[in-house]
Structure formats: C-alpha cells, structure tokens
Motif scaffolding. Structure first.
Motif, PDB file in Angstrom:
ATOM      1  N   PRO A  51       5.067   6.698 -54.268  1.00 52.86           N
ATOM      2  CA  PRO A  51       6.028   7.775 -54.526  1.00 52.86           C
ATOM      3  C   PRO A  51       7.074   7.930 -53.424  1.00 52.86           C
ATOM      4  O   PRO A  51       8.213   8.328 -53.694  1.00 52.86           O
ATOM      5  CB  PRO A  51       5.149   9.027 -54.646  1.00 52.86           C
ATOM      6  N   LEU A  52       6.692   7.604 -52.187  1.00 54.45           N
ATOM      7  CA  LEU A  52       7.676   7.686 -51.108  1.00 54.45           C
ATOM      8  C   LEU A  52       8.803   6.686 -51.312  1.00 54.45           C
ATOM      9  O   LEU A  52       9.973   6.982 -51.047  1.00 54.45           O
ATOM     10  CB  LEU A  52       6.991   7.426 -49.764  1.00 54.45           C
ATOM     11  N   LEU A  53       8.461   5.492 -51.791  1.00 57.83           N
ATOM     12  CA  LEU A  53       9.467   4.452 -51.962  1.00 57.83           C
ATOM     13  C   LEU A  53      10.257   4.599 -53.254  1.00 57.83           C
ATOM     14  O   LEU A  53      11.353   4.051 -53.376  1.00 57.83           O
ATOM     15  CB  LEU A  53       8.796   3.066 -51.922  1.00 57.83           C
ATOM     16  N   THR A  54       9.708   5.322 -54.218  1.00 60.22           N
ATOM     17  CA  THR A  54      10.388   5.477 -55.508  1.00 60.22           C
ATOM     18  C   THR A  54      11.031   6.848 -55.690  1.00 60.22           C
ATOM     19  O   THR A  54      11.828   7.035 -56.601  1.00 60.22           O
ATOM     20  CB  THR A  54       9.399   5.253 -56.670  1.00 60.22           C
ATOM     21  N   GLY A  55      10.675   7.812 -54.835  1.00 62.34           N
ATOM     22  CA  GLY A  55      11.224   9.159 -54.971  1.00 62.34           C
ATOM     23  C   GLY A  55      10.436  10.052 -55.908  1.00 62.34           C
ATOM     24  O   GLY A  55      10.835  11.200 -56.155  1.00 62.34           O
ATOM     25  N   LEU A 203       8.959  11.973 -31.988  1.00 62.10           N
ATOM     26  CA  LEU A 203       9.447  11.929 -30.604  1.00 62.10           C
ATOM     27  C   LEU A 203      10.943  11.635 -30.556  1.00 62.10           C
ATOM     28  O   LEU A 203      11.645  12.058 -29.617  1.00 62.10           O
ATOM     29  CB  LEU A 203       8.674  10.872 -29.813  1.00 62.10           C
ATOM     30  N   ASN A 204      11.440  10.907 -31.556  1.00 61.43           N
ATOM     31  CA  ASN A 204      12.870  10.572 -31.626  1.00 61.43           C
ATOM     32  C   ASN A 204      13.678  11.627 -32.377  1.00 61.43           C
ATOM     33  O   ASN A 204      14.878  11.446 -32.603  1.00 61.43           O
ATOM     34  CB  ASN A 204      13.059   9.216 -32.316  1.00 61.43           C
ATOM     35  N   GLY A 205      13.028  12.708 -32.807  1.00 64.63           N
ATOM     36  CA  GLY A 205      13.730  13.771 -33.525  1.00 64.63           C
ATOM     37  C   GLY A 205      14.089  13.415 -34.955  1.00 64.63           C
ATOM     38  O   GLY A 205      15.010  13.986 -35.532  1.00 64.63           O
ATOM     39  N   GLU A 206      13.345  12.465 -35.572  1.00 64.55           N
ATOM     40  CA  GLU A 206      13.646  12.009 -36.934  1.00 64.55           C
ATOM     41  C   GLU A 206      12.756  12.658 -37.994  1.00 64.55           C
ATOM     42  O   GLU A 206      12.931  12.415 -39.185  1.00 64.55           O
ATOM     43  CB  GLU A 206      13.466  10.483 -37.021  1.00 64.55           C
ATOM     44  N   TYR A 207      11.804  13.476 -37.590  1.00 61.65           N
ATOM     45  CA  TYR A 207      10.798  13.999 -38.511  1.00 61.65           C
ATOM     46  C   TYR A 207      11.093  15.473 -38.806  1.00 61.65           C
ATOM     47  O   TYR A 207      10.935  16.339 -37.951  1.00 61.65           O
ATOM     48  CB  TYR A 207       9.419  13.854 -37.884  1.00 61.65           C
ATOM     49  N   ASP A 208      11.503  15.790 -40.006  1.00 60.29           N
ATOM     50  CA  ASP A 208      11.826  17.156 -40.403  1.00 60.29           C
ATOM     51  C   ASP A 208      10.672  17.733 -41.232  1.00 60.29           C
ATOM     52  O   ASP A 208      10.424  17.302 -42.357  1.00 60.29           O
ATOM     53  CB  ASP A 208      13.119  17.158 -41.232  1.00 60.29           C
ATOM     54  N   LEU A 209       9.964  18.709 -40.680  1.00 60.48           N
ATOM     55  CA  LEU A 209       8.801  19.303 -41.348  1.00 60.48           C
ATOM     56  C   LEU A 209       9.097  20.672 -41.946  1.00 60.48           C
ATOM     57  O   LEU A 209       8.175  21.418 -42.269  1.00 60.48           O
ATOM     58  CB  LEU A 209       7.644  19.425 -40.339  1.00 60.48           C
ATOM     59  N   THR A 210      10.362  20.989 -42.130  1.00 62.04           N
ATOM     60  CA  THR A 210      10.728  22.298 -42.679  1.00 62.04           C
ATOM     61  C   THR A 210      10.108  22.524 -44.047  1.00 62.04           C
ATOM     62  O   THR A 210       9.549  23.597 -44.330  1.00 62.04           O
ATOM     63  CB  THR A 210      12.258  22.423 -42.790  1.00 62.04           C
ATOM     64  N   ALA A 211      10.194  21.528 -44.902  1.00 61.14           N
ATOM     65  CA  ALA A 211       9.652  21.666 -46.256  1.00 61.14           C
ATOM     66  C   ALA A 211       8.142  21.834 -46.235  1.00 61.14           C
ATOM     67  O   ALA A 211       7.569  22.503 -47.102  1.00 61.14           O
ATOM     68  CB  ALA A 211      10.032  20.451 -47.095  1.00 61.14           C
ATOM     69  N   ILE A 329       3.587  14.384 -47.124  1.00 60.02           N
ATOM     70  CA  ILE A 329       3.800  12.977 -47.473  1.00 60.02           C
ATOM     71  C   ILE A 329       5.278  12.703 -47.711  1.00 60.02           C
ATOM     72  O   ILE A 329       5.828  11.702 -47.236  1.00 60.02           O
ATOM     73  CB  ILE A 329       2.982  12.611 -48.723  1.00 60.02           C
ATOM     74  N   ALA A 330       5.938  13.604 -48.449  1.00 61.09           N
ATOM     75  CA  ALA A 330       7.352  13.414 -48.795  1.00 61.09           C
ATOM     76  C   ALA A 330       8.263  13.444 -47.577  1.00 61.09           C
ATOM     77  O   ALA A 330       9.383  12.919 -47.613  1.00 61.09           O
ATOM     78  CB  ALA A 330       7.788  14.469 -49.813  1.00 61.09           C
TER      79      ALA A 330
END
Length: 438
Positions: A51-55, A203-211, A329-330
């Motif tokens: 699902p991550l690769l297909t949306g 660590l690189n600031g690429e991970y958004d956990l708001t959702a 996961i998303a």
C-alpha cells in the motif's frame, strides 16, 4: 472431523525430532496463539510495503489480507496452511491504473483478476494442471515475472531521488539484516530495514508524524468501491500467470514438507486466492497471494497447523482496526520507500531468472532466447499501443509477446523437424513460492 476442530499433537507441548505438526493438528492454544503472532510478524514486512508503494490505505490492505487468509482456509477445508498477503506482482498494474483511471479503476482491475483466477481454480480442480504446464513453460513464466520487475525500475528511481542518502541506508539495512541474522529476524529484514531508514529520515527532518498524532486509536479502515474500465483491467491480466505459479509452488512446497499429498486441492487454492483478491478489490484492498515468508516460519518450527493461521488472521484483523497504525505506516518517507523498492523490485526481476534455472531453460535455442528477450525489452521500456480507447502498456504487451512468440516458434520448430525438440521443458515445479512478491 469438523472444519474448525484440530487434533492435539502428542501432549501439545513438544514435537519429536522426526515429527511435524500437520495442518489438522495443533499444539496447546497458548503455543498456537504465539505461533499465530509470529506469522503476523513474518507477513507484515511485505504486506505493509504494497500500500505504501501504490497509495492504497495500509489499514484497508491489512484488513483484507486478514479476511482473505480466513477465506483461504475455509475454501481449502483447513488442509493448506497459508497466510494470504499483498502481492508485489500487482504493484506495476495498480500504479499504472491509478495514474490513468484513479484508485477505483485499479480496484476494478483487481476484481477482474480475482474472478479470472477463481475461474482458473475451478478448471484446475476438474481438469488438473497439465494445461497450465503446456501454456506456461518456464521460459514464458520467468520472462513475465522478470519484465514486471524491470517495468517497476523507473518508479523506484523516482522515490530514490526524493532522498538518495536515506534510500541508500534503507537498502543497505535490508541487505545486511538479511545476511547477518537467522530465523525470524532475518525474515523480517524488510520491516527492520524500514525502521532503520525511518530513524535516519527522522534525524534528517524527513519524517512527518502529524497525521499519526491526529489519528484515532480504534476505528474502521477506509473502504472504497471499484469501477470497471476495460483498458485498465487489461493491465492486470499478466499477473494471473504469476499468481498461478505462486499458488502451485505453495501447494507443492507444503506437500513436500508435511509428507501429505495436497495436489488434489491445487484448484481450491487457486480458487481461494481468486476469491480473496476479488473481495479485496470490492472493498479497497490490494490483490493477494500466498506468502513464502510464512512457509519459512513453518519450515523452521515444523508446525503446519492451520489453527495458527486462524490466530494470525484474527491478529491482523485487530491490527487493521487501528487508524493510528495505518497512519504510522502511511507516513513512511519517500526516501525509505526508494531504498526498499530498489531491493524488492530487483528481487522480482531476479526471481524470473530463478524460474528459468529451475526449469532448466536452454537459451542456446532461439525458441527460448528470442521470446524472452523481446518480452523483457518491451516490458523494461514500457512500450505502449493505443487501439481506440484502449491503451496497452509494457507488461501486457511483453506478456503477449512472450506467449505468442514462444508458441509460434515452438509450433514451427516441431513442424519443421520433429526430431529437434523445443528446448523449454514443460513447467517443472521447483520452489516457485515468492515469485514476483518478495
């Protein structure tokens, strides 16, 4: 014997050195439940990636993998232990279908694939598998699997470009974990590699956990309904060949390990996987297949009890009812997905070569060499052909090229010189499990 009853193996606590726990046996329920949890861990590393690769929504995909597993067990009469998870073979057609017709059109393609596979299962149940062996010799099946992997290469690069460093770390983590660890840890290399990649991305600031913070702990998955577009449904046809090979390989692998003759339920296995894929398509999940990871768990534990798979299905069902898990996961960063997809798509392509090796395909014979070579170029370059409102792309065109060219050349060869046999033998079962999925 009732469908939902199992005989206790010995005292239910120990397995003799030369014994196995057969599909209709079980250990004590605490041990069986623990094995079920282990099967969920084994399948999760692959199922959540699709699902991550297909949306597609992750929770919905996990929900239908659980439902599909229980349907599979019912249809096969609890005789064939299997977890039914997301198939990597669907990634390419789903991606193309979403781009051209949206998610609902892709779901229509899944439903069509599932119904066709179910029909194949019915035919196999009554007519046997010989017609499949003649239609799909190893040179053809291997070429189809390989071209699916090669067709996905540009998609992998698109995700790697988002963060090359994170992608490299993620891919390297999967590779190292696979070779450094044995047992369940080695089989969880995709999942653990994802964790390593996500830490680097954070660590690189690429991970958004708001959702993830906003998501509820408990709730139903997001369901969707299919629409049916003939041009989109055609994109999914080649996947049928992959699913057939995977299911036949699964039946023969379990049969060899348990010592039971499971060939008579091959048709049921194909029917069950077709039903599971159809149900997933009707509700918004991804197409399914039987999982090699779980065969590995069975081989290590020597426990083939279907009771453990019922427990696994129930565990996965509970997991799918947490929107927070789905949101987590998303949220996986694109760079992490790029590293994972580089490894996974490459594995799909190489699995095609494994089928050639197991089938002892002789590429010194042009009857094998030319169809395979033409099919791979068509698939890798994603050739397209527009016919009215229908558009045929690389996977379906490459599949058609492999089938038509091989059978045409083989027929002419036999007509020209009956003493000069075609160099691709009929389909010979090796260990096809995992074909174009993991």
């Amino acid at each position: 014997m009732a469908l939902m009853s199992w005989t206790l193996h010995g005292d239910g606590r120990a397995i003799a050195a030369d014994a196995v726990v057969t599909p209709r046996e079980r250990l004590t329920w605490p041990r069986t439940i623990g094995l079920g949890a282990q099967h969920v861990l084994a399948m999760f590393g692959s199922t959540f990636v699709v699902p991550l690769l297909t949306g597609f929504p992750p929770s919905t995909t996990i929900f239908f993998s659980a439902v599909g597993t229980m349907l599979f067990l019912l249809i096969t009469g609890n005789r064939l232990p299997s977890y039914v998870g997301s198939s990597f073979a669907f990634i390419a057609p789903i991606t193309a279908a979403v781009a051209s017709g949206g998610e609902s059109a892709a779901l229509g393609g899944l439903v069509a694939t599932g119904l066709l596979l179910a029909l194949v299962g019915v035919v196999v149940h009554f007519a046997g598998t010989r017609w499949i062996e003649v239609t799909m010799p190893p040179v053809v099946t291997g070429a189809i699997v390989m071209l699916i992997g090669l067709n996905l290469a540009p998609a992998a690069w698109g995700m790697v470009e988002a963060s090359l460093g994170t992608a490299l770390v993620s891919a390297l983590a999967v590779i190292l974990i696979t070779v450094l660890f044995r047992g369940i840890l080695g089989r969880l290399s995709i999942l653990l590699g994802t964790v390593v990649g996500c830490i680097v991305a954070a660590l690189n600031g690429e991970y958004d956990l708001t959702a993830v913070k906003d998501a509820a702990w408990i709730g139903l998955p997001d369901f969707a309904t299919p629409t049916f577009d003939p041009s989109v449904m055609l994109m999914f046809l080649p996947v049928i060949f992959v699913l057939i090979a995977e299911n036949i390989g699964h039946v023969k692998s379990v049969s060899a390990m348990t010592g039971e003759d499971l060939d008579p339920i091959t048709g049921r296995a194909l029917l069950a996987d077709g039903v599971a894929t159809t149900v997933a398509g009707l509700g918004g999940g991804s197409g399914t297949t039987t999982y090699a990871e779980n065969i590995g768990v069975m081989a290590a534990t020597r426990v083939y009890s279907t009771a453990a798979y019922w427990c696994a299905g129930l565990f996965a069902l509970l997991l799918s009812l947490s929107p927070k898990v789905g949101a987590l996961i998303a949220a996986t960063p694109a760079g992490v997905l790029g590293g994972l997809s580089t490894v996974l798509f490459g594995m799909i392509a190489v699995l095609g070569a494994r089928i050639w090796g197991q089938g002892k395909v002789d590429f010194g014979n042009p009857v094998n060499l030319i169809p395979a070579g033409v099919a791979l170029i068509i698939g890798a370059a994603n050739y397209t052909w527009q016919v009215g409102d229908l558009q045929f792309e690389g996977i379906i065109l490459g599949t058609a090229a492999a089938l038509i060219a091989y059978h045409l050349m083989a027929a002419i060869t036999r007509w020209r010189d009956a003493a000069n046999p075609v160099a691709s033998p009929a389909y010979v079962e090796g260990d096809e499990q995992g074909t174009a999925r993991d």
